[in-house]
Design an enzyme around this catalytic site. Structure first.
Site, short mmCIF file in Angstrom:
data_model
loop_
_atom_site.label_atom_id
_atom_site.label_comp_id
_atom_site.label_asym_id
_atom_site.label_seq_id
_atom_site.Cartn_x
_atom_site.Cartn_y
_atom_site.Cartn_z
N ASP A 69 0.82 -1.21 0.00
CA ASP A 69 0.00 0.00 0.00
C ASP A 69 0.85 1.27 0.00
OD1 ASP A 69 -2.59 1.30 0.48
OD2 ASP A 69 -1.69 1.86 2.39
N GLU A 120 0.82 -0.41 -5.14
CA GLU A 120 -0.29 0.55 -5.17
C GLU A 120 0.36 1.93 -5.19
OE1 GLU A 120 -3.56 3.20 -3.54
OE2 GLU A 120 -1.82 2.64 -2.38
#
Ligand code: GLC
Ligand code: GLC
Length: 653
Positions: A285, A327
């Protein structure tokens, strides 16, 4: 690669290695991989932490973490690592089709999710991104991205045993499991943050902590706000600590300090922990934010890439079959860098979110033409061979209009005005739009904003249902299918978003929840209504029309070898601005498939000359692989239905 300095250090490390590691048998693969990657690991670790007096001790710990996690790795997964080594391009195949979902929104919890695997398989899904499952403080969770304990599953969602049982059930069905590792920050209630608060300097060094505003002010000069409405600024004053702490996202999400090697090693350990708990793929992330430097935007810094390369090199030693998803929702020129610069010596993540494609697809919805999409895709930099896109239309986050200004200009628009038009179009400020979205993260200083809303509501299904407009309903369904036809044919792993397969509309209940109210992304994080989902079996219903078409589309995609991602895509220029056209090469048989998409509300012509790109001799019959039929041709023009698409091949007759 053999190099004296690093090899001498490796010998030292192995001599000093803990006896419980040394006495292990069956470490052959570990040691060969460690030897193969050590020069690279050493170089990167040295680049990042070489100045420190405890450098060698940290390297020792790094190797021991890799070794311990290798010892802990279940033998079935080790076996799979070996299989994936020999079939190393396995994830580039068109056989994969993914979906991202919240286990609680989709099926109450992890146990429930396990019972729904056949629903997903029926649709053709064989890769799942199960959205964050870890323990977060209720109300301060950022949808699971403010983790309090990286090894504990949120009690409302399940237990570690549930994850195990889900992952083995999925393995039996040949489905891949993707889990998140939130690398960039922890919750302010994480044990490390708590200890930092209590004044422990060791843990304060896990974060970016400052006595006063001097340094934070320097950072702020060049750092943008990620959540300007809810969490303006990038630092938060902590009363207990009497210090400022860096919080790029929400004020309760403390940014981890990767300048501290202990942080790196801890996070590697967590990555390997989840690899060992059955994750085939780890979604890393917010990777663009991993390294902060005064005077920069603190995104996409070179060291952030080095951290990722180092994580990859280390993961390859312990769990080489596990893939990383980056991401990184950043500018088109930056995204491809997250694949790494070289597939062997500077590899980062095998998979990356194709945020550019996603945002450009939304442009076509509003403009009904493909000018900017075509332009933006032509500008998309090349990527490495053993790397692939995650192609998506919607996800749990907002839609940011993150394509390049230069491309907007080349498409004939003014960037400022065009972005404003798109925002207005999707958020109800534009009279002629059927879209029902909400603005997200409105920045009063810059005028920027992003967009929230479900796919169905953004393409007009919600407003059409409300007004009983049958044609509007029809058109919305066609648009939903058209957008999917593109993520399924672009090359890469298509990632559907849960609920979209049955046309799920916006969920406004977040407006009544004090913790969610100010974050409009909750509008598109639905709880699936299973009685509505049942309607997918009833012909004529919206659910049936979308579900059955997607099911067929996924099945057909899996049969088309040209849709595997071996970088065989070529954009084709056509005269008609409503159309997007590209070809995909099947390397094996060197035949091509031409993808045609019409974004307009009316049928559109395409000159049959375009079919030359199939590269076939003169006489052939054209077939659309999705319908299995020959498309209509009138006066040397192929007719593309309103919001229609074709996957064309030619057969010699
Ligand atoms: C990622 C997540 C997003 C979250 C952010 C901060 O971008 O997708 O939902 O808010 O990271 O953790
Ligand atoms: C991500 C992205 C941003 C996204 C946010 C979460 O890191 O940079 O586009 O909106 O975090 O919503």
């Amino acid at each position: 690669m053999y190099e004296q300095i690093s090899h001498a250090l490796l010998n030292e490390i192995l001599t000093a290695i803990k006896p419980e590691i040394l006495k292990q048998r069956n470490m052959r693969y570990f040691y060969t991989r460690l030897g193969a990657n050590f020069y690279s690991i050493y170089s990167l670790f040295h680049h990042l932490y070489g100045e420190r007096s405890d450098f060698k001790a940290q390297m020792q710990r790094l190797v021991e973490v890799m070794a311990r996690q290798y010892i802990a790795r279940p033998s079935a997964l080790k076996k799979q690592d070996l299989e994936r080594e020999t079939d190393h391009a396995w994830f580039l195949s068109q056989k994969w089709a993914g979906m991202a979902l919240y286990s609680d929104g989709f099926a109450d919890n992890l146990k429930g999710l396990k019972t729904k695997l056949s629903y997903l398989q029926d649709l053709g899904i064989n890769m799942l991104h199960v959205m964050p499952i870890l323990d977060c403080p209720p109300g301060k969770s950022d949808g699971g991205y403010a983790v309090r304990d990286f090894r504990k599953v949120d009690a409302r969602i399940g237990t570690l045993a549930d994850v195990k049982s889900l992952s083995s059930a999925m393995r039996q069905r040949d489905m891949l499991l993707t889990l998140d590792v939130v690398l960039n920050h922890t919750s302010d209630e994480h044990e490390w943050a708590k200890k930092a608060r209590q004044g422990d300097p060791y843990y304060q060094d896990f974060y970016y902590v400052f006595e006063d505003r001097t340094i934070p002010d320097l950072y702020e000069e060049s750092m943008p706000d990620v959540f300007p409405e809810n969490a303006p600024g990038n630092f938060t004053w902590d009363e207990d600590m009497q210090k400022w702490v860096m919080t790029v996202f929400n004020h309760y999400q403390w940014d981890l300090n990767y300048k501290n090697p202990t942080v790196f090693i801890e996070m590697l350990d967590i990555i390997l922990f989840w690899a060992n708990h059955g994750a085939d793929i780890l979604r890393l992330d917010a990777v663009a934010f991993l390294w902060k430097k005064i005077g920069t935007r603190c995104q996409n810094e070179r060291e952030a890439h080095l951290v990722l390369q180092l994580l990859k090199d280390c993961c390859q030693v312990t769990a080489p079959g596990v893939l990383f998803i980056a991401e990184a929702i950043v500018a088109p020129t930056e995204v491809t860098k997250y694949f790494g610069e070289d597939a062997v010596v500077a590899k980062e993540c095998e998979i990356a979110y194709n945020a550019t494609f996603m945002a450009l697809l939304w442009d076509t919805v509003a403009t009904k033409n493909a000018k900017l999409l075509h332009q933006g895709l032509k500008s998309l930099p090349n990527k490495l061979e053993r790397a692939t896109w995650l192609n998506y239309i919607r996800c749990h986050d907002d839609i940011g209009l993150g394509f390049a200004d230069e491309d907007i200009v080349k498409a004939g628009y003014n960037p400022r005005e065009h972005r404003k038009f798109l925002l207005d179009y999707f958020t109800g400020q534009f009279d002629d739009s059927p879209a029902r979205g909400k603005p997200f993260a409105v920045n009063k200083k810059t005028g920027d904003a992003r967009i929230a809303g479900t796919l169905a509501s953004l393409v007009g299904l919600e407003s059409a249902i409300d007004s009983g407009d049958e044609k509007g309903i029809d058109d919305s369904i066609k648009r939903i299918l058209l957008l999917h036809s593109l993520i399924l044919s672009f090359g890469g792993i298509p990632l559907l978003y849960y609920g979209d397969e049955i046309g799920t509309l916006n969920d406004y209940s977040y407006e009544n929840d004090e913790y969610k109210r100010s974050d409009s992304r909750w509008i598109h994080r639905p709880t699936i209504d299973w009685s509505k989902a049942e309607l997918r079996t009833q012909p004529g219903t919206v659910e049936f029309r979308i579900f059955t078409a997607l099911k067929k589309m996924i099945a057909v995609r899996k049969e088309i070898d040209a849709f595997a991602d071996f970088n065989g895509r070529e954009m084709i220029d056509v005269d008609n601005p409503h159309l997007l056209v590209f070809s995909q090469l099947d390397q094996q048989v060197s035949s091509k498939v031409i993808v045609v998409a019409n974004f307009d509300a009316n049928e559109q012509p395409m000159n049959i000359d375009v079919l030359q790109h199939l590269g076939l001799p003169q006489i052939y019959a054209i077939k659309d692989l999705y319908t299995g039929k020959e498309p209509e041709i009138i006066d040397d023009q192929l007719v593309i239905p309103a919001y229609g698409f074709y996957w064309l091949t030619g057969e010699q007759i």
